[in-house]
Every structure is written in structure tokens, then in C-alpha cells.
Scaffold this motif. Structure first.
Motif, PDB file in Angstrom:
ATOM      1  N   GLY A  92       0.790  -1.216   0.000  1.00 36.99           N
ATOM      2  CA  GLY A  92       0.000   0.000   0.000  1.00 36.99           C
ATOM      3  C   GLY A  92       0.821   1.264   0.000  1.00 36.99           C
ATOM      4  N   VAL A  93       0.128   2.311  -0.406  1.00 36.68           N
ATOM      5  CA  VAL A  93       0.669   3.660  -0.257  1.00 36.68           C
ATOM      6  C   VAL A  93      -0.432   4.450   0.444  1.00 36.68           C
ATOM      7  CG1 VAL A  93       0.026   4.117  -2.664  1.00 36.68           C
ATOM      8  CG2 VAL A  93       1.473   5.727  -1.444  1.00 36.68           C
ATOM      9  N   PHE A  94      -0.072   5.043   1.559  1.00 37.64           N
ATOM     10  CA  PHE A  94      -1.112   5.548   2.450  1.00 37.64           C
ATOM     11  C   PHE A  94      -1.100   7.057   2.630  1.00 37.64           C
ATOM     12  CE2 PHE A  94      -0.259   1.150   3.536  1.00 37.64           C
ATOM     13  CZ  PHE A  94      -1.527   0.598   3.533  1.00 37.64           C
ATOM     14  N   ALA A  95      -0.085   7.693   2.077  1.00 32.79           N
ATOM     15  CA  ALA A  95      -0.003   9.145   2.232  1.00 32.79           C
ATOM     16  C   ALA A  95       0.855   9.674   1.103  1.00 32.79           C
ATOM     17  CB  ALA A  95       0.612   9.491   3.591  1.00 32.79           C
ATOM     18  N   SER A  96       0.702  10.947   0.820  1.00 30.15           N
ATOM     19  CA  SER A  96       1.462  11.517  -0.301  1.00 30.15           C
ATOM     20  C   SER A  96       2.939  11.653   0.064  1.00 30.15           C
ATOM     21  CB  SER A  96       0.864  12.866  -0.699  1.00 30.15           C
ATOM     22  OG  SER A  96       0.606  13.646   0.443  1.00 30.15           O
ATOM     23  N   ARG A 148       5.972   9.177   5.503  1.00 35.49           N
ATOM     24  CA  ARG A 148       4.759   8.994   6.313  1.00 35.49           C
ATOM     25  C   ARG A 148       4.001   7.756   5.848  1.00 35.49           C
ATOM     26  NH1 ARG A 148       0.449  12.608   6.042  1.00 35.49           N
ATOM     27  NH2 ARG A 148      -0.563  12.312   8.065  1.00 35.49           N
ATOM     28  N   SER A 149       3.949   7.580   4.563  1.00 33.91           N
ATOM     29  CA  SER A 149       3.247   6.425   4.004  1.00 33.91           C
ATOM     30  C   SER A 149       3.868   5.131   4.515  1.00 33.91           C
ATOM     31  CB  SER A 149       3.313   6.477   2.474  1.00 33.91           C
ATOM     32  OG  SER A 149       2.726   5.321   1.927  1.00 33.91           O
ATOM     33  N   ARG A 150       5.194   5.065   4.466  1.00 31.74           N
ATOM     34  CA  ARG A 150       5.884   3.830   4.876  1.00 31.74           C
ATOM     35  C   ARG A 150       5.753   3.587   6.380  1.00 31.74           C
ATOM     36  NH1 ARG A 150       9.765   5.603   0.750  1.00 31.74           N
ATOM     37  NH2 ARG A 150       9.310   4.299  -1.070  1.00 31.74           N
ATOM     38  N   ALA A 151       5.856   4.636   7.146  1.00 30.95           N
ATOM     39  CA  ALA A 151       5.730   4.477   8.602  1.00 30.95           C
ATOM     40  C   ALA A 151       4.336   3.951   8.959  1.00 30.95           C
ATOM     41  CB  ALA A 151       5.993   5.809   9.302  1.00 30.95           C
ATOM     42  N   PHE A 152       3.351   4.489   8.267  1.00 28.72           N
ATOM     43  CA  PHE A 152       1.990   4.040   8.554  1.00 28.72           C
ATOM     44  C   PHE A 152       1.794   2.591   8.112  1.00 28.72           C
ATOM     45  CE2 PHE A 152      -2.637   3.852   7.784  1.00 28.72           C
ATOM     46  CZ  PHE A 152      -3.071   4.246   9.033  1.00 28.72           C
ATOM     47  N   PRO A 184       7.968  -4.842   4.747  1.00 28.81           N
ATOM     48  CA  PRO A 184       8.768  -3.647   4.462  1.00 28.81           C
ATOM     49  C   PRO A 184       8.925  -3.361   2.979  1.00 28.81           C
ATOM     50  CG  PRO A 184       9.791  -4.915   6.221  1.00 28.81           C
ATOM     51  CD  PRO A 184       8.627  -5.719   5.740  1.00 28.81           C
ATOM     52  N   ASP A 185       9.118  -4.371   2.184  1.00 33.60           N
ATOM     53  CA  ASP A 185       9.379  -4.092   0.759  1.00 33.60           C
ATOM     54  C   ASP A 185       8.126  -3.723  -0.018  1.00 33.60           C
ATOM     55  OD1 ASP A 185       8.419  -6.677   1.176  1.00 33.60           O
ATOM     56  OD2 ASP A 185       9.263  -7.390  -0.719  1.00 33.60           O
ATOM     57  N   ARG A 186       6.994  -3.745   0.633  1.00 29.73           N
ATOM     58  CA  ARG A 186       5.758  -3.406  -0.085  1.00 29.73           C
ATOM     59  C   ARG A 186       5.097  -2.167   0.517  1.00 29.73           C
ATOM     60  NH1 ARG A 186       3.150  -9.347  -1.176  1.00 29.73           N
ATOM     61  NH2 ARG A 186       2.142  -8.322  -2.941  1.00 29.73           N
ATOM     62  N   ARG A 187       5.871  -1.428   1.270  1.00 31.78           N
ATOM     63  CA  ARG A 187       5.415  -0.135   1.790  1.00 31.78           C
ATOM     64  C   ARG A 187       5.888   0.924   0.792  1.00 31.78           C
ATOM     65  NH1 ARG A 187       8.057  -1.397   7.735  1.00 31.78           N
ATOM     66  NH2 ARG A 187       6.829  -3.290   8.145  1.00 31.78           N
ATOM     67  N   TYR A 188       4.934   1.386  -0.031  1.00 31.06           N
ATOM     68  CA  TYR A 188       5.345   2.221  -1.156  1.00 31.06           C
ATOM     69  C   TYR A 188       5.238   3.713  -0.839  1.00 31.06           C
ATOM     70  CZ  TYR A 188       5.221  -2.199  -3.614  1.00 31.06           C
ATOM     71  OH  TYR A 188       5.448  -3.498  -3.993  1.00 31.06           O
ATOM     72  N   MET A 236       8.672  -5.921  15.320  1.00 31.71           N
ATOM     73  CA  MET A 236       7.979  -4.802  15.976  1.00 31.71           C
ATOM     74  C   MET A 236       8.841  -3.549  16.049  1.00 31.71           C
ATOM     75  SD  MET A 236       5.712  -6.354  19.024  1.00 31.71           S
ATOM     76  CE  MET A 236       6.648  -7.870  18.873  1.00 31.71           C
ATOM     77  N   THR A 237      10.091  -3.738  15.887  1.00 32.10           N
ATOM     78  CA  THR A 237      10.965  -2.557  15.904  1.00 32.10           C
ATOM     79  C   THR A 237      10.613  -1.602  14.776  1.00 32.10           C
ATOM     80  OG1 THR A 237      12.491  -3.846  14.557  1.00 32.10           O
ATOM     81  CG2 THR A 237      12.884  -3.814  16.936  1.00 32.10           C
ATOM     82  N   ASP A 238       9.919  -2.117  13.755  1.00 33.99           N
ATOM     83  CA  ASP A 238       9.611  -1.245  12.623  1.00 33.99           C
ATOM     84  C   ASP A 238       8.248  -0.583  12.727  1.00 33.99           C
ATOM     85  OD1 ASP A 238       7.878  -3.321  12.205  1.00 33.99           O
ATOM     86  OD2 ASP A 238       8.397  -3.625  10.105  1.00 33.99           O
ATOM     87  N   GLY A 239       7.598  -0.684  13.876  1.00 36.74           N
ATOM     88  CA  GLY A 239       6.312  -0.001  14.031  1.00 36.74           C
ATOM     89  C   GLY A 239       5.111  -0.913  13.942  1.00 36.74           C
ATOM     90  N   SER A 240       5.339  -2.171  13.628  1.00 38.32           N
ATOM     91  CA  SER A 240       4.174  -3.051  13.518  1.00 38.32           C
ATOM     92  C   SER A 240       3.625  -3.337  14.911  1.00 38.32           C
ATOM     93  CB  SER A 240       4.547  -4.345  12.793  1.00 38.32           C
ATOM     94  OG  SER A 240       5.385  -5.123  13.602  1.00 38.32           O
ATOM     95  N   PRO A 241       2.346  -3.626  14.987  1.00 36.27           N
ATOM     96  CA  PRO A 241       1.688  -3.677  16.303  1.00 36.27           C
ATOM     97  C   PRO A 241       1.995  -4.959  17.080  1.00 36.27           C
ATOM     98  CG  PRO A 241       0.137  -4.193  14.560  1.00 36.27           C
ATOM     99  CD  PRO A 241       1.434  -3.843  13.881  1.00 36.27           C
ATOM    100  N   ARG A 242       1.887  -4.825  18.391  1.00 31.18           N
ATOM    101  CA  ARG A 242       1.988  -5.958  19.306  1.00 31.18           C
ATOM    102  C   ARG A 242       0.674  -6.717  19.264  1.00 31.18           C
ATOM    103  NH1 ARG A 242       2.201  -9.920  22.690  1.00 31.18           N
ATOM    104  NH2 ARG A 242       2.788  -9.615  24.882  1.00 31.18           N
ATOM    105  N   ARG A 243       0.737  -8.000  18.909  1.00 34.83           N
ATOM    106  CA  ARG A 243      -0.472  -8.823  18.894  1.00 34.83           C
ATOM    107  C   ARG A 243      -0.339  -9.901  19.944  1.00 34.83           C
ATOM    108  NH1 ARG A 243      -0.997  -8.283  13.039  1.00 34.83           N
ATOM    109  NH2 ARG A 243      -2.533  -6.621  12.873  1.00 34.83           N
TER     110      ARG A 243
END
Lengths: 395, 395, 395, 395
Positions: free
Chosen positions: A41-45, A49-53, A61-65, D1-8
Motif C-alpha cells: 500500500g501507499v497511504f499518504a502523499s 509517512r506512508s511507509r511508517a503508517f 517492508p518491501d511493499r510499503r510504497y 515490531m521494531t519497525d512499528g508493527s503492532p503488538r499482537r
């Protein structure tokens, strides 16, 4: 999957980033029935920010565009690329984004209005037919079980001949000049370059338009509209009063408004036949009121055993245990999943009578409706043709 | 009367004979507060039936008339002749009957619409001004306490600037071809020669028209209408979809219908200001809903101490002890009595803010509205001027 | 009367003077259908005030009385004396006043509770039977058309076997210590010497008691009650929680309260059979909700053609044209008139199935209910017998 | 989780297999906010069926168990064993299953009633305190935002002193003898050996009990109950009428019923203070009605900006976009996740004012309530103490 685990579609998203309720809604809808896995996904312009979200959503990680162009290309190159992409960006970008994915054979779920002008909309129709993929439009209110039952009542003739249709989507969300106060949604929605030719018809009127068509099975053939701006200082319209004519000669009215002070949501449909009428109010979605010519008014409840198969199919809980907006949205997603999986995996296509999700044709007619309303209003309410020959789906 | 007993106006009636619910309603309204004594009348076109019916109402034998012409003449010749006459005949006869009494100095209460064309209506306006008498029109819904409170809320600025008005009077009473089945009301109402140029606007639309004007304090300046006939075989219209423009620039819609299958009564008003909106539904007349821009929705109840003086003045019972249609009708009668007594006995005229009964001017504007709607519909929904300069009352 | 004019009963009133809404209510009820003429009365304890008030009601000068004793004697001596007397004084005086008139052969309409103890109540029963006159008790809610229809539904077996009854009359009128602030009604009602052994059960619980019996056709055989005072400083009870057992084995609950903060009126009945349940709420009296075991909930409307004969008989207006509290009260008065006229003029007695006004027997059972509730509460909620053998009416 | 992914949280389930709506509900609730991953489970008593079903849920093959004993042991032996187990089996098995997991340090979410007798319930309390883990009970209705707002209104004193509480959970789901027709839920729920001493109080009354305590902040100190069976042939009770006394002296009533013909769900709470009252009805969960001593009634809407922080925190969508049963259930799951994660990962414990999920103490008091109701009913409605000293949590 050989062991019984479910088939999940690989889903990508464009839009719906931090703070976006519609983004949350799409993700809930996709997750609800376990038919999709969000993998890209791409979530922000802003790319960072898009990748962090994306990370907070467990996207690998490799699909956070950082952009949809990047995503379209990269995913197309993957063996396990996205099968479906959901688009929830401002209206003006629906067309290029959808085209990029359609042309790569990806099925698309797009927010309404499908596009900001008819040319774009027809181009998407052609592209989706060419690619042979699904292009669904999130007229999400048709996912409510009682809306589906309403349609069945009309089909079964319980209302008799439909004579009158009164529909309104009159919300109070923008009764003040929110856009001047930094409200992001209000800002782009009231900017014609981003929202299209009519803000209020595009955003709310298209929902009302589709709901009326969906339930009655009729087309809107002509309209006479007055678009107006009731909030001083607003750059777009925010109110629409529309008279309607239907394909069987029935008459109707639509009120679409985003400045109905004090209203919460405001979507309501009433259909009058010569034998009975029905009323559905989105804020009490588990109820459908039927009023026969003679005899007591009837309140039908979601989940009840006496409902039609299409309504029962999308009802999840016992009667009296409220379902809501997210469940309805999820029903659309799940119907789309059935269609996409049938197409991709070669199974039988779902019966559109049972799984009637809104198609690209519905989306195109919605854009036509917006344009007709704008033209009628410019011509002081002249009756304008709202029909369009879309050819055969699949042709 | 010197001993404290009340002043009762001598009332005559024309129309409302055997089997007429509207006749019963007028008599209940007149009797409710003890402000009228029914002393004369003609109740049916057949003189013998008229006289027999008059007997059941305790009308003295010599004042049981066979025709309104006879009654007008005979009563005028009596020292104790009728002071007020109430007219509840088919629309086309309102004008000659009202003229006959107005010209003899009798105050008149006339059913709506006041007349079947504007010429007649203006003639009655002129006649009543010439005679200096009261000519009230039974827009009876303005007699409801919560309608009066709604008006006060607008006046007090609690809604802010009025932006939008949605009004409907959509009844289901004539959703079948009753007139072909011997239904007397339906028969004359759907006969243009008796009912006027538009059945549905004249019968129901004028109520909606007056209610919207009464509550908002605004005039309707222009309209765009489509009149239609939805019941096959009907000789008159039975549905009206109307877009409205108001004198302050506000926009609105009206739906008037007598074929809304399954509806009972169907009068409903919603007014949207920039600070709050209000909604009143005639079928729950003791409630008024107010929805502010922010904050919880509020349900106001008739009889409550927090209501305005004009609402409290016409409230008879404690909150939660329902009042209804007859009480509201009676409130109009009683307000008229106050005005007539002030005129006849020389007391102070009642404050029209407190006792705002519908006047001949309201009746004339109602007829103008009918004509404008008919013209607009004939011109395919063109915007038509709905204003009229009525000069000064009393001028 | 030979000419067709109606038979009017000569009515006297005791109580209901200046400022009394219940007095106004009785007078409206008597006048509504033109079946009574108010010809005599005592309206206040102060003779001068009583006479002055009588004048405002057009009572002839010689029949404006200063005390009920004087009125009873004087009217009995007249050839044209009152035929019916209506009593609306504080509870403790019902017995002596009613006795005075019953013993003189005058029919009586008495406010509930009939008396402040069972001994008094039984004495009135005996006196009325001895005199052979009508003694009606104003359980006025049984005058509502939809309450009568509810009874017919039970009788017709549409609910199946009644299993559960939930009834409440929980008003908010006395949620503050009104009696300390000079509120006259509150003052006498919270004074046990004037109101009786239980204020809240006597005033509100008896309505609920009668309503439940009336609709279900069952007797309440036993109860377990807790009476309490929730407003600090109050000299009487103001809340009652009661478990009920019915004559067919059904179970139920009653909540009677005059301190339910924020409530308006609060009378509500729910009856559950094995086939369907029904609900009636006094604040929306024109509706009756029926909920079948399967199938949609149904909302029945007063005035509709599908209602039972007893409901249609007392319905005055078209559906959707609200009737209210006064119409229901009037229905009781009119039913009583039918019975009294039949008795006095020798006609056929009205069918109690069609004209089921509350009788002295109902009043006595109400007083028994009050006493049983008081006893149960004193005994910490012990189950107490609430039955009473009243012998045969007329025996 | 170090990359921001949530704790499940790693979740296991016991019960809720094929065809179980409550199982679906728990899974939706766990998935809703992405706070749990379902990694293990036993879903049916037949091991093969259990494993086949687990496959459809993507449970890894080696964690598809055939019995809860097996699961408890195997998971305890894993480094990545379940952190939380959710139990949704028939009531009688709650105790052994919960003990097995509590004793192994697993946090537990258990359906209500917590256990079938007080001894079991207290044992679970002791076990959970000993283990220092979370034992939450799914009084799921406290997850509704407007229920949480109701509690805040009481806490903030907007109702003043609470005087009266009327609560009912009266459903129609078992108004016929379903258990004789092969209905599995009905079969075990009406079997005392599986359901406990009172079916209706255990299943529905405990919800009402907790809701009343939760909103008012009061304890129920004593009760007087009548349990009855209204459906002929049923082996358990199905109706409970209960009078209540609260810790501040307030009085109340509870009606719990599973045979209220025609009802859908039937949970409703009304609380009356000396300044205002409130009403919440589960079937319209997005609304809360507040009725002040004076002034209009107010309808508060979920999602509105004027709500309290605890209500806003668990609201997901804009006002007017309905949320329902699943969202509320999910809110409880998510609150539990916060507490469990704080415990396990060492973060700050969530503020119980903001995240008030139902605890083992609430569960124990619910079982005590069932026992007290049974005892009172056996003693013909005698008042029975319903209090229990539970010591300090954590002690």
C-alpha cells in the motif's frame, strides 16, 4: 489451502492513511470476513509517512510504497503481487490510479464518485472491460441486509408498481465552514479541482442515486436540479434539490445536502408502489418499514427468519444484536471477493442476485448523474436526460 | 353575562352535514372552549336532509335552512342573526357563500383553499376589507402548540439564519381510485370544476405552504413544480414535487401527495438554520425536535414550563397527556373568537403574536401558490413568481 | 326531542373548580359528544368562589351551590334535578359525596381511587346496587380506542395464552418536593388523611391495575410489593415496585411512581402471550404495537378500517389525525351516558363488550389492590391475596 | 515490531466451533483492532471436527487441538504459547477450563456467567489472584460507547443522587420449546447441570446485573425474586421478576426473561436521579436519552464531540454511522489487551476509568446474584443479601 484454510486475496491500498476514518473503514471491511490480506500500500502523499503508517498495518517492508505509480509497477512485477487494489484518495485521482492497476490486470475497488467527469468514467469502464477485471465502486449502503431485502420486496412485487421515490442524503457534517478551519476532508471536498463538478451530488447525491436505483430496479431517466451553496464563503455547492423521473414513469425527489444543521448522517429512502411503500433509514439500518395499502405498518428486522435469502446471506448476528456501517461495508468487500476469486480461480461466478455489489456501470451512471444535475442547475432547472447507453458488460 | 357567564358568538354553518368528519371537526372546534353557540345552518344540499340534520344539533327549528342563500338573507334580517359563519363546502362554492355573508357584515371562517382561482380570492380579500370583518382560513395545523413554539424559536433566533426548508404533506388517503368506488370526498376533490386547478396543491400543498411560511416568517418567492397523476384513471393531479425559494434566499422543497401508499396523514416540516434545525411531524404533534449545530438533539414537549408564551397559551393539559387534531382546530376557532369579539364588542384586539390565526391574506397567498404551481408544471418546471402584493390589511 | 334533537343528561359536578385541570377535563369530556348538559355544581369549598366559578360555566344561578350537601338535597327536590353527578374531589371525600347522591337515585361518575379504604368502597358498591344506579369510576385510559382494541386482540386469542404482564405508570410530576412549594395537588395527594393509605398506588397504581385487568381479562390474584419514598421529606410513599400473579397463572410486574425524574406521564402496558405480545404507551395513544412469535412487528393505527368494532366505535377521526387524552376521557363519559339513558329511559342496555366503561366493581378492586400492596410492603414483600368476592352485579 | 508493527497477543480459543455465532463474535472481537492473533484452539468436543474447523481459521496444524486439557498442556510447553485464552463453552465447564489456563499463567477471557456456583467462582477469583493474571468476563454490553458515557454522566453527578434503577433483559429467543426441537443452544441452556442453578438469571440477568452496577457505580445489596417457567415443558426457569435494593438506598427492579414473545434482544437500562434520568436501549446502542428534571429531553449520539473521553475513546466512526454489537464486544477485547500487554510487557496499566473491562470480581458478583435470586425465589420472595466481600484485587 489444501488443509481447509481460506483463500485470501492479496490486497493493496491507495490512500486512507493516518487519521483517515475511511481508510480504517476499508481495512475493517477487508478484514471482517477474512477474505483479504493487506500486503501492500501507499497511504499518504509523503513517502516517509506512508511507509511508517504501512508498518503499523503489518505490511511487509518491501511493499510499503511511496507512490501509487511505484506500487503499480513493483506489484505487477511480483509473482505474489496484489490481486485487488482499493482506492480511497480524493476524487480527481481515482482515474489515473485505477487505470494504472486495471491496465495491469488488477481488480479494483474504488471509492465513489468513480471519477470527476464522464470522460474519465467511461475510460475506466472501457479499461476494465478490456482487462476483463472487476471494478467495484463503494456504494457501501447497498451492503446493508435490509437494503437488500428492500430490493427483494420490490422484485417480488410486494410494493406493486413503483410510483414514487423520495430519497435524501442530507448530512450536517459541513454545516459550518470547516474548510476554513483546517478540516482536511472538507478542504479537498469543497475544492472543485479535487472533488469534481458538484461536491454535494458527487459525495452524497451519488449514494442516494445508487440506492434508489438498487432498490427499485429502475433507472433515473431525467432530472431537474437546483444546486446551491448555503454556507457562506464555500467554494463549492453544498445543497442539491432534484426532481427525478424514472424509467417506468415513476416520479421522485432527491435532497442531497452536507449542511443540514443538526443532522448526523441523513440517508433515507422511501419507495411507494400501488400496493405498499417501504422506508429505510441508514441510522437505523437493521429495520425496514413496510406500509401496505391496508393493514398495519410492519417493521422488519435484520436477522429474522422471514427475510429473503439475499438479506439472510449477509446478516451475521441474531435479530436485535445491532449490525452497522462496518458490517455493510464488509459485505460489499466480501461480495467483491467472491467475484474476483471466481474470475481468478475459475470457479462459478456468484449470482449477482445474491451478491449484488456495485459495478463500474453503476459508477459511470453516478458520474452521469452528477453531470446532468450540474447542467440542469446551470440551465435553471431544465429537465436533463440522465440516461446513458453503456453497452453490454463484458462486451 | 353580567353574572360572569361567558360571551358566546352566534355561529352558523354551511356544509358539514351527515357523515362529514370535517363538519364534526368544525363543531367540536367551535364547542371546545365554549366560545360559540351553533344557532343556524345549512348542512346538505337537499333541504329536507339539511333540516333533519340541523335538528340533531339542537339548531332552533326556524334557523334550519335549506340553502345558504336563504340563510344569508334570513339571518341578516334577525336582530340575533349569526355573527360568524363557518364554510366547509367544496372549494368552488367558497367564494359565493363567503361573499354573501361578508357583504352582510358577518365574520367568516372558511376552509382552505380559500377559492378556486386568484380572482375569486382577491375578491374575497377586497370584500372582507370593505366590510371590515374577519375572514379566517382554516390552516388548522397552525393551531398546534408546538407549531407555535417552532415559530417562536425562529423568531427568537435560536435557529440562526434560516437556510433550508423541507416540507411535505404526503397522505395515503387516495392511493386507490376511491372516486370510482363512490367515495364522496374523493369524488369532488378529484373533479377540477369543484376542487380547482390543482387538487393536490389546493388540498394538501396549501397546508404545507402556510405551515412553512408560518413557522419561518418567510415568504415563498418562486417555485418550480411538477404536478403529476400517479393513480391511473384519476381526473386530477394527486402528486406535486416542488422546489421553493424563500424571501431571504433560503431554498426548499415541498412534496404534496394524496397517493403515498401506506401513509396516514403525512404533514411534516423541517427548517434548517445556521445554528440549529427543527422538525415537527403532525402525527406526533406534542413533540418538537430541535437539533443544534453541536450538542444533543432535544425533544421539546407540549405543556412544559420551558415553552414560549404563545405555545403555553394554547396548551390545555399537562405534558404527556396527549392533545390532538381537535384541540389544534379549536385553538384556531378560539383565536378567531377573540378577534371577532374584540371587533364586535370594542375590546382590545388580541396580539397577533399570541393569537396568530390564519387570515384572508394567508388564504389569498395559498391560492396564488396553487396557481403558480400549476403554471410552472405546465411550463415544464420553469421557475414562477409566487409573490403577490396584498396591500395593507385594513387598507 | 320529538324533532330529532339529542337526549342530554342533566349533569352536576362536585369539585374541579378554578385552576383545576381535572375539572376542565371532566367538563370537556361531558361536552364532547353532546350527551350531557352541566346544570348544577359545587366547584370549590368556599361558597362564594364556587358560585362565581359556576357562573362562568353557564350554570343557572339557582343551581350554583355552596356545598355538596346543599346540592344533593336541592337537586333531589327538583323535578329537573341532576341525573348524573361527577365527583372530582380529594379521595377522602369520595365516599360521603357519592353516598349522598347514590342514596337519592342519582347516577355517579367518581374519580379513582373510588375510596380511601375497602370498607368505604364496599359501602359504595352496596349503595349503588341497592339504588340500582350506575356508579362509574374514571379509569379513563380504558377510553382509548387502541386500549379497547388491545382487549379485543386478547379476547380473540391473537396473543394466545397470556403468560406475562409488565405494566408501569411512572410519572415524573412529583420528582421534587412540590408539596413544600405550595402545589395544591401535591399537597393533598401526599397527605395520607386525604389521599389514602398509599398515595402512589392509589393515584397511579390503580390506573395500571385496571388497565392490566381490562386488557388481559385476567384478575390479579396476589402481589408482593415494596412501597418507598424516594423524595426526601415526603410524608407519603411515591414509588411502588410490585410483583403480580394473575388468575390464569401468568406472572407480572408493576412499577408505579410519581418521582421518575424526567418522565412526563409514563403509563405503559405490555402483555405477552404464547403467540404474540402487545405494547401500548399512553403518550402515543393512537398506536398499538403487536409483536408476533414470528414475522414482522406490527404497528396498528387508530382509525384504521382493520380494527375491531369496539375500537372503531370510539374513534372519531381519520388515521393519522391524532386523538388524545380528552377524547379518551369523553369516550368513558359517553359510554356511561348510554348506560344511564338505557336505565332511565328504558331502552336496551348497551353491550358492555362494546361500551366497557369502568364500574364500581372495578373501583372496589382498585381499592383492594391498594390495601394489599400496603399490607405486603408492611410485611416486607410477603405475597398477599388481592382477590375479593364481589357477588353478582345487580344481585 | 521494531519497525512499528503492532503488538499482537497470541490468543487461544476453547469452544465456539462450527455454527456457533458466539464463536464468530469472539473471533470478530479479537480481530477487530488487530490486537490478537488466533494461534491455537479447540473448537468442538469431537477432535476431528475441532481440527477441521481450526484449519478454516488459519490455526497452524500443530496447534489445532482435540481437547482443552491437551491444549493447556501443549501450549504451556511452547515458548510461543498462547498468552490469552478465550472460553465460550457451556457454563458448567468454565471453571475447570479457566483453572487449567490460569494455573499456567495464561490470561483468560471467559463468557458469563463465570461459573455455575459461587464456590467455583471464588475458586477462580483466588486462582487468578494467585497467578497474578487477568481474568475478564464478557459482560460485553459495557463495551458500548454510550454505556460508558452513561457511567460518566452518573459519575459527574449529572443525574444527581441515584434513586431508582429499572433494568430489563427480556428476550424472545426461547418463547417456544426450542430445546425439544433440536436447538443446541436452547438444549444446554435449559439443562441445569450445564447452565447452572438459574438459566434465565445466569444467562440474561447477569448482564442486567452488571450493566446496572457498571452505570450507577452502586452495588446491589439485596433482592426479592420470583423465578418462573412460562414455557410449558421447560426443565429450567425462563423468567425472573426481581426487586432490588442498592448500596445507597436506591430501589430498583429487574426483569430477565427469555420467553418474551416477539422481543428481539430486550436489554434496557433506566436510571433515575434527583436531577435527571437516563435510558439506554441495546437495540439502539448509539443513542443515550437523558431526561432532566426540567428542560427538553436530550438524545445523545455516539461519536459526537460533546461526549466524555471514555466514550470517545471507544467510538470508531462518525456520528450517524451505526456501530453495533461486534464493535462493543471488540472494545472489551481491546481493553483486555491493553491490560494484558501492560502486565506482560511491563508498561503502565491502563486507567480503569478509561478502559473499564469487566473483571473476575464482576463475574463473582454475578454468580452471587444468581444464587441470591434462586434462594429468594425458593423462599417465596424473601429479601436475600446479595453482597460479598471480595477482598482487595491483587491481595
Amino acid at each position: 489451502m489444501t488443509d481447509g484454510s481460506p483463500r485470501r486475496l492479496r490486497l493493496g491500498m491507495v490512500g486512507g492513511g493516518p487519521g483517515s476514518t475511511i481508510g480504517e473503514t476499508h481495512r475493517h471491511a477487508a478484514r471482517f470476513d477474512g477474505r483479504y490480506a493487506l500486503v501492500a500500500g501507499v497511504f499518504a502523499s509523503d513517502p516517509a509517512r506512508s511507509r511508517a503508517f504501512a508498518a503499523t498495518l503489518d505490511v511487509p517492508p518491501d511493499r510499503r510504497y511511496g507512490s501509487w505509480e511505484e506500487m503499480a509497477e513493483a506489484e505487477a512485477a511480483r509473482r505474489d503481487g496484489v490481486e485487488v487494489v482499493a482506492i480511497m484518495t480524493p476524487n480527481a485521482s481515482h482515474h489515473p490510479i485505477a487505470r494504472a492497476f486495471l491496465d495491469r490486470g488488477v481488480d479494483v475497488i474504488c471509492d465513489k464518485p468513480l471519477a470527476v467527469d464522464l470522460e474519465q468514467a467511461l475510460d475506466l469502464l472501457a479499461a476494465s472491460r478490456r482487462a476483463g477485471v472487476v471494478l467495484a465502486v463503494t456504494y457501501n449502503y447497498t451492503g446493508y441486509p435490509m437494503v437488500r431485502h428492500a430490493r427483494e420486496l420490490v422484485r417480488a412485487g410486494e410494493l406493486g408498481t413503483v410510483r414514487l421515490v423520495q430519497v435524501e442524503h442530507a448530512s450536517g457534517w459541513a454545516a459550518t465552514l470547516l474548510e476554513a478551519a483546517g478540516h482536511k476532508q472538507a478542504a479537498w471536498r469543497t475544492t472543485p479541482a479535487l472533488a469534481g463538478k458538484s461536491t454535494v451530488v458527487g459525495d452524497l447525491g451519488t449514494h442516494a442515486h445508487h440506492l434508489a436505483r438498487f432498490v427499485t430496479g429502475l433507472e433515473i431517466t431525467a432530472l431537474s436540479a437546483e444546486l446551491s451553496t448555503v454556507v457562506p464563503g464555500r467554494a463549492s455547492d453544498d445543497n442539491a434539490h432534484v426532481k427525478l423521473r424514472f424509467s417506468n414513469g415513476a416520479r421522485g425527489m432527491m435532497w442531497a445536502c452536507m449542511a443540514a444543521t443538526g443532522h448526523l448522517h441523513g440517508l433515507r429512502l422511501r419507495v411507494y408502489g400501488d400496493q405498499a411503500s417501504l422506508e429505510w433509514i441508514q441510522e437505523q439500518p437493521d429495520q425496514l418499514v413496510v406500509r401496505p395499502l391496508d393493514g398495519p405498518h410492519r417493521i422488519l428486522s435484520r436477522g429474522a427468519g422471514y427475510l429473503s435469502a439475499p438479506a439472510r446471506r449477509v446478516s451475521r448476528l441474531w435479530p436485535g444484536h445491532p449490525e452497522g456501517f462496518l458490517e455493510a461495508f464488509a459485505n460489499v468487500y466480501t461480495d467483491v471477493a467472491d467475484a474476483v476469486i471466481a474470475r481468478r480461480d475459475g470457479g462459478a461466478a456468484p449470482d449477482p442476485g445474491l451478491a449484488p455489489f456495485p459495478t463500474v456501470e453503476d459508477g459511470v451512471l453516478g458520474v452521469k448523474f452528477v453531470e446532468a444535475a450540474v447542467e440542469s442547475s446551470r440551465r435553471d432547472g431544465a429537465w436533463v436526460d440522465a440516461t446513458l447507453d453503456l453497452g453490454r458488460p463484458g462486451a
